[in-house]
Design an enzyme around this catalytic site. Structure first.
Site, PDB file in Angstrom:
ATOM      1  N   ARG A  83     -34.086  27.066  50.381  1.00 47.09           N
ATOM      2  CA  ARG A  83     -32.769  27.702  50.436  1.00 47.09           C
ATOM      3  C   ARG A  83     -32.023  27.544  49.119  1.00 47.09           C
ATOM      4  NH1 ARG A  83     -28.129  25.672  54.522  1.00 47.09           N
ATOM      5  NH2 ARG A  83     -28.236  23.884  53.117  1.00 47.09           N
ATOM      6  N   TYR A 101     -22.374  31.627  51.124  1.00 49.89           N
ATOM      7  CA  TYR A 101     -23.548  31.771  51.979  1.00 49.89           C
ATOM      8  C   TYR A 101     -23.209  31.309  53.380  1.00 49.89           C
ATOM      9  CZ  TYR A 101     -25.179  26.924  52.684  1.00 49.89           C
ATOM     10  OH  TYR A 101     -25.315  25.618  53.095  1.00 49.89           O
ATOM     11  N   PHE A 193     -29.590  20.790  48.092  1.00 51.04           N
ATOM     12  CA  PHE A 193     -28.874  21.631  47.128  1.00 51.04           C
ATOM     13  C   PHE A 193     -27.367  21.594  47.383  1.00 51.04           C
ATOM     14  CE2 PHE A 193     -26.917  25.738  46.221  1.00 51.04           C
ATOM     15  CZ  PHE A 193     -27.339  26.020  44.934  1.00 51.04           C
ATOM     16  N   ASP A 194     -26.943  21.718  48.638  1.00 47.75           N
ATOM     17  CA  ASP A 194     -25.516  21.729  48.984  1.00 47.75           C
ATOM     18  C   ASP A 194     -24.826  20.443  48.545  1.00 47.75           C
ATOM     19  OD1 ASP A 194     -27.096  23.422  50.792  1.00 47.75           O
ATOM     20  OD2 ASP A 194     -25.187  23.835  51.793  1.00 47.75           O
ATOM     21  N   THR A 195     -25.439  19.308  48.903  1.00 51.76           N
ATOM     22  CA  THR A 195     -24.850  18.016  48.562  1.00 51.76           C
ATOM     23  C   THR A 195     -24.766  17.837  47.058  1.00 51.76           C
ATOM     24  OG1 THR A 195     -25.740  17.042  50.596  1.00 51.76           O
ATOM     25  CG2 THR A 195     -25.083  15.526  48.849  1.00 51.76           C
TER      26      THR A 195
END
Length: 286
Positions: A83, A101, A193-195
């Site tokens: 992702r 997103y 990736f988000d963190t």
């Protein structure tokens, strides 16, 4: 997305990425619902990009069909999963002012989308995240996922000094210029990736806006909780080392300037932007 308001001023725009892997069975319904909601109630120009993460089912065919039927839908395909990889690929190339997103299952109530992106469009904030752990959030999910989520976010607070409450909610947005500055420093291509994005933002003094969301757990979720938890712990260790070594400082991060913009009705009609063929809306990335 380069539309103007009645005064001839270019309207700020948003690109929403929906990253998918083997979601042919739900894609048309989810994207149709999202597109209808935005057409009806979202006052800024927008584009929905379906990012196919190397699906092995009919997801790509469903995505290309949607680009022909819905005027604001775009599709791209990557031959590698991840992702984070898909988001970085689309967001880095976006011409929108704000990139966002959400998960394909639409677990998060869509009425939270405008509150999510409005502070970024106005110049008030740099990133925005949906939070299932906010005291005003309304969440329906099992005890196991609730425990894992809360434990992970407590570890982030203890280990990395995180000031955001929910790193993993699949409902986020960021100013495009800010993301392009941070992107070269984001190593993860999957769920961490988000963190990593949020920690980098915090380390560089960027403002993160949190929105309480209504969220319902998807029983068909493809997330491997154990594997994701292990990867997250490894990512936290890497981020801690980077912080101690000073590698989380990013030079020349764009600073926000508050330039409020009153939403105006989009000046183009759906008929004016209907695709003439799949090639105008499709992208294939190796």
């Amino acid at each position: 997305m380069n539309e103007t308001n009645a005064g001839g001023v270019r309207q700020r725009s948003v690109e929403i990425v929906v990253s998918v892997y083997n979601e042919a069975h739900v894609l048309a319904d989810s994207i149709g619902r999202l597109h209808a909601h935005l057409e009806e109630s979202f006052p800024f120009p927008f584009r929905i990009t379906i990012a196919d993460n190397a699906s092995t089912d009919a997801t790509w065919y469903a995505a290309t069909d949607l680009t022909l039927r819905l005027p604001h839908v775009h599709a791209m395909r990557l031959e590698e999963k991840g992702r984070g990889r898909a988001l970085k690929h689309v967001w880095n190339r976006s011409s929108a002012d704000v990139v966002a997103y959400m998960d394909v299952d639409l677990s998060t109530g869509l009425e939270a989308f405008l509150p999510l992106v409005a502070p970024l469009l106005s110049g008030h904030s740099d990133l925005a995240v949906g939070s299932r752990l906010h005291r005003q959030a309304a969440v329906v999910r099992g005890a196991k996922r609730e425990f894992v989520s809360r434990s992970y976010n407590l570890l982030l607070k203890a280990g990395l000094g995180a000031r955001f409450s929910d790193a993993q909610c699949g409902f986020k947005a960021v100013r495009a210029d800010v993301f392009r500055a941070l992107a070269p420093h984001i190593e993860d291509t999957a769920w961490f990736f988000d963190t990593e994005l949020l920690v980098l933002a915090q380390r560089n003094g960027l403002r993160v806006h949190e929105v309480p969301v209504d969220w319902t757990d998807d029983p068909d979720s493809r997330v491997d909780i154990v594997r994701t938890a292990v990867d997250d712990l490894l990512g936290m260790g890497r981020m801690l080392r980077s912080t101690l070594n000073g590698r989380t400082r990013v030079p020349a991060v764009p600073r926000r300037t508050s330039t409020p913009q009153v939403p105006a009705a989009r000046t183009t009609t759906p008929a004016a932007v209907l695709p003439t063929g799949a090639n105008t809306h499709l992208e294939y990335a190796s």
